[in-house]
Structures are given as structure tokens and as C-alpha cells.
Design a protein around this motif. Sequence first.
Motif, PDB file in Angstrom:
ATOM      1  N   PHE A 126       8.174 -19.343 -12.399  1.00 59.56           N
ATOM      2  CA  PHE A 126       7.518 -19.225 -13.704  1.00 59.56           C
ATOM      3  C   PHE A 126       8.404 -19.737 -14.835  1.00 59.56           C
ATOM      4  N   ILE A 127       9.707 -19.804 -14.604  1.00 57.99           N
ATOM      5  CA  ILE A 127      10.620 -20.229 -15.671  1.00 57.99           C
ATOM      6  C   ILE A 127      10.668 -21.742 -15.807  1.00 57.99           C
ATOM      7  N   GLN A 128      10.136 -22.465 -14.843  1.00 55.97           N
ATOM      8  CA  GLN A 128      10.186 -23.921 -14.914  1.00 55.97           C
ATOM      9  C   GLN A 128       9.217 -24.411 -15.996  1.00 55.97           C
ATOM     10  N   GLY A 129       9.746 -25.251 -16.889  1.00 55.41           N
ATOM     11  CA  GLY A 129       8.929 -25.787 -17.970  1.00 55.41           C
ATOM     12  C   GLY A 129       8.770 -24.860 -19.149  1.00 55.41           C
ATOM     13  N   ARG A 130       9.420 -23.687 -19.136  1.00 55.07           N
ATOM     14  CA  ARG A 130       9.337 -22.725 -20.234  1.00 55.07           C
ATOM     15  C   ARG A 130      10.748 -22.346 -20.677  1.00 55.07           C
ATOM     16  N   LYS A 131      10.845 -21.940 -21.909  1.00 56.65           N
ATOM     17  CA  LYS A 131      12.121 -21.476 -22.423  1.00 56.65           C
ATOM     18  C   LYS A 131      12.462 -20.112 -21.819  1.00 56.65           C
ATOM     19  N   THR A 132      13.731 -19.953 -21.480  1.00 57.27           N
ATOM     20  CA  THR A 132      14.153 -18.683 -20.878  1.00 57.27           C
ATOM     21  C   THR A 132      13.947 -17.522 -21.836  1.00 57.27           C
ATOM     22  N   GLN A 133      14.127 -17.745 -23.131  1.00 57.05           N
ATOM     23  CA  GLN A 133      13.941 -16.674 -24.108  1.00 57.05           C
ATOM     24  C   GLN A 133      12.502 -16.182 -24.128  1.00 57.05           C
ATOM     25  N   HIS A 134      11.545 -17.085 -23.964  1.00 58.28           N
ATOM     26  CA  HIS A 134      10.143 -16.670 -23.952  1.00 58.28           C
ATOM     27  C   HIS A 134       9.834 -15.812 -22.722  1.00 58.28           C
ATOM     28  N   VAL A 135      10.363 -16.214 -21.570  1.00 55.79           N
ATOM     29  CA  VAL A 135      10.121 -15.443 -20.346  1.00 55.79           C
ATOM     30  C   VAL A 135      10.790 -14.078 -20.430  1.00 55.79           C
ATOM     31  N   ILE A 136      11.995 -14.043 -20.989  1.00 56.83           N
ATOM     32  CA  ILE A 136      12.701 -12.768 -21.141  1.00 56.83           C
ATOM     33  C   ILE A 136      11.942 -11.849 -22.086  1.00 56.83           C
ATOM     34  N   ALA A 137      11.437 -12.386 -23.196  1.00 56.16           N
ATOM     35  CA  ALA A 137      10.654 -11.576 -24.124  1.00 56.16           C
ATOM     36  C   ALA A 137       9.386 -11.051 -23.461  1.00 56.16           C
ATOM     37  N   ALA A 138       8.747 -11.867 -22.623  1.00 57.23           N
ATOM     38  CA  ALA A 138       7.554 -11.419 -21.910  1.00 57.23           C
ATOM     39  C   ALA A 138       7.885 -10.276 -20.951  1.00 57.23           C
ATOM     40  N   CYS A 139       9.019 -10.370 -20.261  1.00 52.05           N
ATOM     41  CA  CYS A 139       9.420  -9.299 -19.331  1.00 52.05           C
ATOM     42  C   CYS A 139       9.712  -7.999 -20.073  1.00 52.05           C
ATOM     43  N   LEU A 140      10.469  -8.068 -21.156  1.00 50.68           N
ATOM     44  CA  LEU A 140      10.807  -6.864 -21.911  1.00 50.68           C
ATOM     45  C   LEU A 140       9.578  -6.262 -22.580  1.00 50.68           C
ATOM     46  N   TYR A 141       8.698  -7.106 -23.118  1.00 45.92           N
ATOM     47  CA  TYR A 141       7.500  -6.581 -23.771  1.00 45.92           C
ATOM     48  C   TYR A 141       6.562  -5.936 -22.750  1.00 45.92           C
ATOM     49  N   THR A 142       6.519  -6.464 -21.532  1.00 45.46           N
ATOM     50  CA  THR A 142       5.727  -5.830 -20.474  1.00 45.46           C
ATOM     51  C   THR A 142       6.246  -4.436 -20.169  1.00 45.46           C
ATOM     52  N   VAL A 143       7.565  -4.286 -20.127  1.00 44.16           N
ATOM     53  CA  VAL A 143       8.154  -2.963 -19.887  1.00 44.16           C
ATOM     54  C   VAL A 143       7.831  -2.023 -21.051  1.00 44.16           C
ATOM     55  N   CYS A 144       7.908  -2.526 -22.279  1.00 47.63           N
ATOM     56  CA  CYS A 144       7.596  -1.693 -23.442  1.00 47.63           C
ATOM     57  C   CYS A 144       6.134  -1.254 -23.437  1.00 47.63           C
ATOM     58  N   ARG A 145       5.238  -2.128 -23.000  1.00 47.95           N
ATOM     59  CA  ARG A 145       3.837  -1.745 -22.909  1.00 47.95           C
ATOM     60  C   ARG A 145       3.634  -0.669 -21.847  1.00 47.95           C
ATOM     61  N   ARG A 146       4.366  -0.786 -20.748  1.00 51.37           N
ATOM     62  CA  ARG A 146       4.246   0.232 -19.697  1.00 51.37           C
ATOM     63  C   ARG A 146       4.804   1.576 -20.150  1.00 51.37           C
ATOM     64  N   GLY A 168       3.155 -14.730 -27.297  1.00 50.51           N
ATOM     65  CA  GLY A 168       1.940 -14.109 -26.782  1.00 50.51           C
ATOM     66  C   GLY A 168       1.311 -14.920 -25.668  1.00 50.51           C
ATOM     67  N   SER A 169       1.325 -16.244 -25.782  1.00 48.62           N
ATOM     68  CA  SER A 169       0.783 -17.083 -24.717  1.00 48.62           C
ATOM     69  C   SER A 169       1.598 -16.952 -23.435  1.00 48.62           C
ATOM     70  N   CYS A 170       2.911 -16.922 -23.562  1.00 46.63           N
ATOM     71  CA  CYS A 170       3.767 -16.746 -22.383  1.00 46.63           C
ATOM     72  C   CYS A 170       3.564 -15.371 -21.764  1.00 46.63           C
ATOM     73  N   PHE A 171       3.396 -14.349 -22.586  1.00 48.26           N
ATOM     74  CA  PHE A 171       3.182 -13.002 -22.071  1.00 48.26           C
ATOM     75  C   PHE A 171       1.864 -12.899 -21.306  1.00 48.26           C
ATOM     76  N   LEU A 172       0.793 -13.487 -21.818  1.00 47.73           N
ATOM     77  CA  LEU A 172      -0.499 -13.434 -21.132  1.00 47.73           C
ATOM     78  C   LEU A 172      -0.444 -14.178 -19.798  1.00 47.73           C
ATOM     79  N   LYS A 173       0.189 -15.342 -19.767  1.00 53.43           N
ATOM     80  CA  LYS A 173       0.295 -16.088 -18.512  1.00 53.43           C
ATOM     81  C   LYS A 173       1.146 -15.326 -17.496  1.00 53.43           C
ATOM     82  N   PHE A 174       2.167 -14.636 -17.967  1.00 50.14           N
ATOM     83  CA  PHE A 174       3.042 -13.877 -17.058  1.00 50.14           C
ATOM     84  C   PHE A 174       2.290 -12.701 -16.433  1.00 50.14           C
ATOM     85  N   THR A 175       1.528 -11.978 -17.232  1.00 48.80           N
ATOM     86  CA  THR A 175       0.766 -10.844 -16.696  1.00 48.80           C
ATOM     87  C   THR A 175      -0.337 -11.309 -15.753  1.00 48.80           C
ATOM     88  N   ARG A 176      -0.949 -12.448 -16.045  1.00 48.74           N
ATOM     89  CA  ARG A 176      -1.977 -12.965 -15.135  1.00 48.74           C
ATOM     90  C   ARG A 176      -1.384 -13.429 -13.815  1.00 48.74           C
TER      91      ARG A 176
END
Length: 339
Positions: A126-146, A168-176
Motif C-alpha cells: 500500500f505504500i508504493q506510490g504514496r507518501k509515507t507520511q500519508h500512510v502513517i497518518a492513516a494508520c494512527l487515525y484508524t487507531v484513534c477512531r477505534r 482523507g483519501s488515503c485513509f478511506l483507501k486504507f480502510t477499504r
Amino acid sequence: EPFVRLLGRMALNGLTCNHCGGTDIELDAARGDAVCIQCGTVLEENTIVNEVTFETSAGGGSGVVGQFVPSSGLRSSGLGFAKESREVALSNGQRHISQLANALRLSEHHQDAAQRLFQLAVQHNFIQGRKTQHVIAACLYTVCRREKTAHLLIDYSDVLQTNVYMLGSCFLKFTRMLSLTLPIIDPSLYIHRFASRLEFGDKTHFVSMSALRLVQRMKRDWIQTGRRPSGICGAALLIAARIHGFRRTQREVVRVVRICDVTLRKRLIEFSDTSLGQLTANQLGDNEFDLESYGAAADPPSFLRNRRADEAERRLLMDPEGEGSRQRRGGGTRGVHIP
């Protein structure tokens, strides 16, 4: 080696062969396989073991049998002097997760959970083609939502200095991708946080409690459904501030909750359409007054808006001239004026 095989027989004495039903099983810990003595069926092969064995090479040197598998599940390549790209990405991600979590004041429990999610993102490419900071923010925000912490996605945008819509776009794609089902955001989690920034002084707790009561009633009146929590919190805090005698303007509330002034006015108009919108400030501020059971629950705002549009269209078809003159006089406009 005979002693190792004898230990293998003792450890697997209670197992049976799936092919012939025999119980005489031989285990070779050096090769990591288990073989039935009666029929020769290989029951286990290349089993991961925690024993370290050595073998002698043709040149007379000795080396370790097998390869080391770390706790991350990513195997090292070569002789250990070079790491795979996934291992490098995983180590960098763990470091960035710790930095971002410290900036947002998240505990080690949230960091560990985010690191496990980041490992899944690495394994799924999932990190290919995306910034690492965006993926990290998606992971942390998922934990905060949980964990239902009082963190919004815009907080990550402020720390990373990144567009919130890209996060937000990276977070939605990660959860899907992981098929995650997250709980709906409860606006009550952010009331105390926003109230402390509006400088209510000693009455911060009382204003927060009044705002929480209004939020619960908004949920019953369908105002909270499908709305962002910032708009609900902004409308509830503005009304609660007026109840307790604080002259907070819409501009001050908008600056704190980080929403548009049009959004705040829409939430206030929707609140005025409910039965609570007809009450006075003293009635809304009375703790003994039951806001939950007062009046009937209102219809959803979208339903009311569509019904008004249908009624206006029907009147226009029946009396086009009268409806046009009524709109010119301003009879069709309505709203709530709170400076």
C-alpha cells in the motif's frame, strides 16, 4: 543426530499419521520435518524452529542451518549486511510513527497498534506510490477512531502540513483495502476540547455539560446523522455559550472548531426547526428540564428541506404571480441571526 530423532519421537508420541493412522512419528529438528515410520508420509516440512544447528561445508567451515526470521515476519537477504526494501520501509515507518504520535500526545499503546497496521500496509504494497507520511497518518487515525480519542483528521494535517483531503483519501483507501469497520464519530468526544479553547473560565464545565445535552438531543432530531462532528460541536457550543451569558460570536466559534461559517449557520437553522428551538435560554439551561423527552422528535433536515421545496413548487404551479410577488417581498427567506 540419533539423540535429536529420539527427542522428536518422544515429543510427537501422541500424534497419528493422516495416511495410515500410525503413531510412530520421527522428527528431525535439523531439517524441520516429521515423517511417519510405517508408511513414509512426510507430515511436516520446513517447520520454523527456535533451535540453532550448524553444519560443516565442503571447505571445512561451519555455518548455521536455515535462516533467521524476525518478529516482523520479513526475512533478511544475503549475509545480513543488507536489508530488503520492505525492512527499510518498516523501520522508517516505525520511527515516523513515534514522532507523529509524540506530537499528537498519543500513548505507546496507540503507537504499537499503528505499527501493526503499517506492517499490514507494507505487506499489501500500500505504500508504493504514496507518501509515507500519508500512510502513517492513516494508520494512527484508524487507531484513534477505534479507541475513540479526541483527535480529528485536521490535527494530523496541521502537524504534517499536508492537505487534509489528501489524508482523507488515503485513509478511506486504507480502510477499504483492509475491510475495516470503524465506529461512527461521536461529537461528544470533542466538546471539552473545543470548550477549553473558547475561554469560558470557571464555567467551562457547565458550558460543556449544556453542550453535551444539546448534542444528545440533536442526535434524536437527526441533525447529527451524516454531519461532521465539528459542525455539531460548533452549533452546540455557541448555543450553550449564549445560555450561560457568554457573547461568543460565530467568527470565534468557527476559528476554534475549524469549519466554515455557512456550515455553522446551517446547523443553527436546523436546530431552530426542532421543538427545542422554540424554548428560551433559561429553559435550555435548566438542568432539571429534560431535553431528551421534550416534544416530538423532528424529521431529518433533508426531508424537511425537500418538503419545503415541493410545497413551494406546488404553490408556484397553482399561483405563479402570487408566489413571485411573495418571493420579491422576501417572504420565502428564513434563517437564524446570531451575530
